[in-house]
Structure formats: structure tokens, C-alpha cells
Write a protein that holds these residues in place. Structure first.
Motif, PDB file in Angstrom:
ATOM      1  N   ASN A 256      52.002  32.701  44.589  1.00  0.00           N
ATOM      2  CA  ASN A 256      52.040  34.167  44.552  1.00  0.00           C
ATOM      3  C   ASN A 256      51.102  34.819  45.561  1.00  0.00           C
ATOM      4  O   ASN A 256      50.985  36.047  45.571  1.00  0.00           O
ATOM      5  CB  ASN A 256      51.678  34.658  43.142  1.00  0.00           C
ATOM      6  CG  ASN A 256      52.691  34.238  42.109  1.00  0.00           C
ATOM      7  OD1 ASN A 256      53.880  34.099  42.403  1.00  0.00           O
ATOM      8  ND2 ASN A 256      52.230  34.004  40.886  1.00  0.00           N
TER       9      ASN A 256
ATOM     10  N   PRO B 243      56.413  38.335  40.609  1.00  0.00           N
ATOM     11  CA  PRO B 243      55.796  37.169  41.248  1.00  0.00           C
ATOM     12  C   PRO B 243      56.842  36.241  41.852  1.00  0.00           C
ATOM     13  O   PRO B 243      58.018  36.274  41.496  1.00  0.00           O
ATOM     14  CB  PRO B 243      55.067  36.497  40.083  1.00  0.00           C
ATOM     15  CG  PRO B 243      55.925  36.829  38.902  1.00  0.00           C
ATOM     16  CD  PRO B 243      56.461  38.215  39.154  1.00  0.00           C
TER      17      PRO B 243
ATOM     18  N   VAL C 168      52.141  37.776  47.770  1.00  0.00           N
ATOM     19  CA  VAL C 168      52.217  39.086  47.121  1.00  0.00           C
ATOM     20  C   VAL C 168      50.856  39.560  46.653  1.00  0.00           C
ATOM     21  O   VAL C 168      50.508  40.733  46.805  1.00  0.00           O
ATOM     22  CB  VAL C 168      53.189  39.013  45.910  1.00  0.00           C
ATOM     23  CG1 VAL C 168      53.292  40.364  45.227  1.00  0.00           C
ATOM     24  CG2 VAL C 168      54.565  38.537  46.355  1.00  0.00           C
ATOM     25  N   THR C 169      50.072  38.640  46.099  1.00  0.00           N
ATOM     26  CA  THR C 169      48.809  39.039  45.472  1.00  0.00           C
ATOM     27  C   THR C 169      47.616  38.985  46.416  1.00  0.00           C
ATOM     28  O   THR C 169      46.570  39.565  46.107  1.00  0.00           O
ATOM     29  CB  THR C 169      48.522  38.122  44.272  1.00  0.00           C
ATOM     30  OG1 THR C 169      48.401  36.760  44.725  1.00  0.00           O
ATOM     31  CG2 THR C 169      49.634  38.214  43.245  1.00  0.00           C
TER      32      THR C 169
ATOM     33  N   GLU D 142      51.280  39.417  38.032  1.00  0.00           N
ATOM     34  CA  GLU D 142      52.043  40.175  39.015  1.00  0.00           C
ATOM     35  C   GLU D 142      53.406  40.571  38.433  1.00  0.00           C
ATOM     36  O   GLU D 142      54.067  39.777  37.757  1.00  0.00           O
ATOM     37  CB  GLU D 142      52.238  39.337  40.281  1.00  0.00           C
ATOM     38  CG  GLU D 142      53.092  39.961  41.346  1.00  0.00           C
ATOM     39  CD  GLU D 142      52.506  41.261  41.888  1.00  0.00           C
ATOM     40  OE1 GLU D 142      53.296  42.140  42.270  1.00  0.00           O
ATOM     41  OE2 GLU D 142      51.259  41.385  41.922  1.00  0.00           O
TER      42      GLU D 142
ATOM     43  N   PHE E 127      45.367  38.795  39.098  1.00  0.00           N
ATOM     44  CA  PHE E 127      46.504  39.235  39.904  1.00  0.00           C
ATOM     45  C   PHE E 127      47.586  38.151  39.982  1.00  0.00           C
ATOM     46  O   PHE E 127      48.786  38.456  39.935  1.00  0.00           O
ATOM     47  CB  PHE E 127      46.038  39.609  41.309  1.00  0.00           C
ATOM     48  CG  PHE E 127      45.364  40.951  41.398  1.00  0.00           C
ATOM     49  CD1 PHE E 127      46.106  42.121  41.329  1.00  0.00           C
ATOM     50  CD2 PHE E 127      43.988  41.049  41.529  1.00  0.00           C
ATOM     51  CE1 PHE E 127      45.490  43.364  41.407  1.00  0.00           C
ATOM     52  CE2 PHE E 127      43.363  42.281  41.605  1.00  0.00           C
ATOM     53  CZ  PHE E 127      44.109  43.449  41.544  1.00  0.00           C
ATOM     54  N   SER E 128      47.172  36.898  40.104  1.00  0.00           N
ATOM     55  CA  SER E 128      48.147  35.809  40.274  1.00  0.00           C
ATOM     56  C   SER E 128      48.966  35.578  39.019  1.00  0.00           C
ATOM     57  O   SER E 128      50.134  35.203  39.104  1.00  0.00           O
ATOM     58  CB  SER E 128      47.428  34.511  40.657  1.00  0.00           C
ATOM     59  OG  SER E 128      46.739  34.650  41.879  1.00  0.00           O
TER      60      SER E 128
ATOM     61  N   LYS F 291      46.078  42.333  47.432  1.00  0.00           N
ATOM     62  CA  LYS F 291      45.506  43.005  46.260  1.00  0.00           C
ATOM     63  C   LYS F 291      44.184  42.355  45.851  1.00  0.00           C
ATOM     64  O   LYS F 291      43.235  43.051  45.474  1.00  0.00           O
ATOM     65  CB  LYS F 291      46.491  42.949  45.092  1.00  0.00           C
ATOM     66  CG  LYS F 291      47.811  43.649  45.362  1.00  0.00           C
ATOM     67  CD  LYS F 291      48.758  43.529  44.170  1.00  0.00           C
ATOM     68  CE  LYS F 291      50.099  44.201  44.447  1.00  0.00           C
ATOM     69  NZ  LYS F 291      51.031  44.086  43.295  1.00  0.00           N
TER      70      LYS F 291
END
Length: 300
Positions: A41, A69, A44-45, A66, A62-63, A48
Motif C-alpha cells: 500500500n 488499499p 497510496v499511503t 486506507e 495509514f497502511s 500521507k
């Protein structure tokens, strides 16, 4: 004369159960899954996490939480399953129970048709010698064609004839599940020994009597073993049959909807729902097997 001392019989030691090894394997899978979700992930994360200052706590938060994800965490899938099964009405299009029933209905129809076809083919192959050499190779060759290539053709052809919905999906399930039943029943019907067959001939038994009084009872264990494989494959065929149609109901439709809108958690929840259905069907076949063998007088 003194009597020989009686030796107390020791109770047979109970074999250890399978719960502990299975639990250990499941825990190991969950651990690897949670760890793998972090790098999977990261695309994407990552921004962040860096924006929040980094650190282990932010990385995990966050992982594993999400919204969309690449690889959802196990607890996210469990939450989606709970929400889709227990918090909405079973007849709602948002309910996995509703989608599961749509897929299950075509699975059961295809499973019944495929089982009957497989048993009929096996009986014909055993009793008609030239079919063993002429028909069996074609039965084996039929399973070398990918089902993803056959499913669209079946749906298009049957759709042009006015057959939509349950019928095409059931035929695809039937196509997949008749093969293990045929192979298992051929093995089971030919399992009686030569001496047993000679004894039936000595009693002047007809072909049908040999079939129903010797061959078929001997094939029951082989039949149920193949049925366990067939029912799981039938569910797979029903799901695959829903994919090319753009269906709005069924496990396959749920997978399509999740892929269209990037809802990976929904996709994984649908996959787990299909796995639970397959496990339940295999368990039910196992219950029927134990009941049948007990009625036949076979010791468990």
C-alpha cells in the motif's frame, strides 16, 4: 493353581486434534498478510505517511486503514463482511447474502446437472467398451480449454436463443463439474474385484443387477470424493459465468462492481464470501457422505 493376573486394558490414546496446527497456520498467514500490506500500500499511503511525519505508528495506521488499499488488511475485510452480511437486509442489493444466493442457485443447478451427466457417462463408459477408447479422450480434452474462453461463447449463443440468467451460468457450472464425477465414478464402478464379478455371474445376475447390487455400492466412496471436488468447481463456474454478462447480482457481479469503482475491500469481501460458500457446500457433501455410508453399514 493361582489365576493369572488380569491385565487392565489401557484406554486408547486419543489422537491430537487438528485445531492447534490450523490455528498456527492461520496466525502465520495473518502476520504475513499484515506485514505485506505495508509495502503493497506504500504507493497510496507513502505521501500521507511522510506528510504526517513518518514513524511506525503512522505507517501502521495509514497502511492498515486506507479506504482504497492495494492490499486491504484482514480486519478491513472482516468489517466489510460484517457490514454486508449483518447490517443490511438479506434481500438488498448491498447484501452479500443476496449476491451469494444468486450465485448459489446457479451453482446447485449446475452441480446437480453435472453430477447426473457424470454418472451417466461413467455407466456408459464401463458397460460399452468402445466408449472407453472413443469418449474418454474427448472428456479429458474438454477440460484443457480455459473456462474463461468458453464462458463468453456459451452466454452469447444461449442469449441469442433467448436463454439468459440462470441457464447459462448453470451450464457453465455443469461443464466444469461433470469431469471429476465421471472420472471418480469410472474408477468406482470398476473397483469390484474379479472374484466378486464372477460370483455375480455364477448367480446368473443381469447387467443391471450387477450394476445396482455390486458396482454402484462399491462406487459410493469414490462418488462422494468426486462430488466434493465438483461442488467447489461448480461454484467457480457460476462466478465465472457472471463475469462476461455484466450481471448486477451474484458474487461475480460484486467482483465486477468492486473493480469498476476501485473498491478492493469489496472485492476481497466477495472473494471470502465465495470461499465460505464453497467450504459450506463441501461440508454438506461430507455430511451426506457420512450419513449414506452409515446407512449402508460402513463403519466410520
Amino acid at each position: 493353581m493361582s489365576a493369572a493376573p488380569a491385565i487392565a486394558a489401557k484406554p486408547a490414546a486419543r489422537e491430537p486434534g487438528n485445531a492447534f496446527p490450523v490455528a498456527v497456520v492461520c496466525l502465520a498467514i495473518l502476520l504475513v498478510w499484515y506485514v505485506a500490506a505495508i509495502p503493497m500500500n506504500w504507493v497510496v499511503t507513502g505521501p500521507k505517511i511522510e506528510g504526517a511525519g513518518g514513524g511506525l505508528s503512522n505507517t501502521l495506521a495509514f497502511s492498515w486503514n486506507e479506504a482504497r488499499p492495494v492490499l486491504p488488511a484482514p480486519h478491513q475485510i472482516a468489517q466489510e463482511l460484517w457490514k454486508s452480511v449483518f447490517t443490511v437486509a438479506p434481500w438488498s442489493v448491498k447484501s452479500l447474502l443476496y449476491h451469494g444466493w444468486v450465485t448459489l442457485s446457479s451453482t446447485l443447478v449446475g452441480f446437480i446437472l453435472g453430477s447426473l451427466l457424470g454418472i451417466a457417462l461413467a455407466i456408459a463408459i464401463v458397460h460399452v467398451k468402445f466408449l472407453a477408447k472413443s469418449l474418454m479422450p474427448w472428456i479429458i480434452a474438454s477440460q484443457t480449454i480455459p473456462i474463461l474462453a468458453i464462458a463468453p461463447m456459451v452466454i452469447v449463443v444461449l442469449g441469442s436463443l433467448g436463454f439468459t440468467g440462470l441457464v447459462p451460468k448453470s451450464l457453465i457450472s455443469m461443464y466444469l463439474c461433470f469431469f471429476p464425477v465421471t472420472i471418480g465414478m469410472v474408477k468406482g464402478l470398476t473397483s469390484p474385484e474379479v472374484m466378486q464379478l464372477d460370483l455375480m455371474r455364477t448367480y446368473n445376475a443381469s447387467t443391471s443387477q450387477v450394476l445396482w447390487k455390486l458396482r454402484f455400492p462399491a462406487s459410493v466412496p469414490f462418488l462422494f470424493t468426486s462430488l466434493k471436488v465438483a461442488v467447489a468447481i461448480a461454484l467457480t463456474g457460476a462466478i465465472v459465468g457472471e463475469l462476461p454478462t455484466g450481471a448486477i447480482a451474484g458474487i461475480g457481479a460484486r467482483l465486477l462492481q468492486g473493480s469498476y469503482y476501485g473498491q478492493t475491500v469489496q472485492i476481497w469481501a466477495a472473494l471470502f464470501m465465495g470461499s465460505f460458500l464453497a467450504a459450506a457446500l463441501v461440508w454438506l457433501v461430507g455430511v451426506a457422505e457420512r450419513f449414506t455410508l452409515r446407512r449402508m453399514g460402513v463403519k466410520p
